[in-house]
Motif scaffolding. Structure first.
Motif: not given
Length: 200
Positions: A14-15, A55-58, A62-64
């Motif tokens: 996430i960072q 792809v969506d995770l990447h 920043s919103r996860l």
């Protein structure tokens, strides 16, 4: 990786840590595929859904939420993506069986045992398990094969924990009744496909 490591890698990803992202993919891609292919028989849909998931995770990292249960989050997200893809693929002539959760895909994919009698019992168990309602089969698979807690299974299937426990209790009770005349060990009770490696 341990569960603690999964959370650590998730938070690092996430960072913006690309190595952590690749590690998460490597750890989960095969188990995600093994789960989703039971929900949808079209391998292309499954592979595309896994690709789209990462792809969506990447893209939206920043919103996860940094404090999710990583395994349950990934399985639940993939389940939704596969369901959405199937709805869009009606014109691709997907058969009705693609809309049911299957515990087995082919006889040769199952484990075999040296004892003929045990193999006979295991074959009967496979047949009886496939007769269960697909939600019960999915709950059994996640709980025992994927070693998930009731809370995780409930999250993935988008049901209450009480409903999850009921699905599993009824499935096991039904199987025990059907198998009551067979001497079957607990190790034989849940026998599924091995994970298939799609990362190579």
């Amino acid at each position: 990786m341990t569960n603690h490591s999964h959370i650590e890698y998730w938070q690092r990803f996430i960072q913006g840590d690309q190595e952590a992202f690749r590690s998460l993919y490597d750890v989960y891609v095969n188990s995600l595929f093994s789960y989703a292919i039971r929900y949808c028989a079209d391998e292309e849909i499954v592979k595309d859904s896994i690709h789209d998931l990462f792809v969506d995770l990447h893209r939206y990292r920043s919103r996860l939420n940094p404090n999710v249960n990583v395994k349950a989050y990934l399985f639940g997200s993939l389940r939704r993506k596969v369901a959405e893809s199937k709805k869009k693929s009606i014109n691709r002539s997907i058969s009705a069986e693609d809309y049911h959760f299957r515990l087995g895909l082919a006889t040769e994919d199952y484990i075999t045992l040296p004892d003929d009698k045990e193999n006979e019992v295991l074959t009967k168990l496979r047949v009886e398990m496939e007769k269960l309602p697909h939600r019960q089969k999915e709950a059994l698979y996640l709980r025992f094969t994927c070693d998930m807690s009731y809370e995780q299974v409930a999250q993935i299937m988008d049901i209450s924990i009480a409903s999850c426990r009921t699905f599993i209790y009824r499935a096991i009770k039904d199987l025990r009744l059907r198998m009551e005349n067979s001497k079957i060990s607990q190790l034989l009770f849940i026998a599924f496909l091995p994970t298939r490696d799609i990362s190579k």
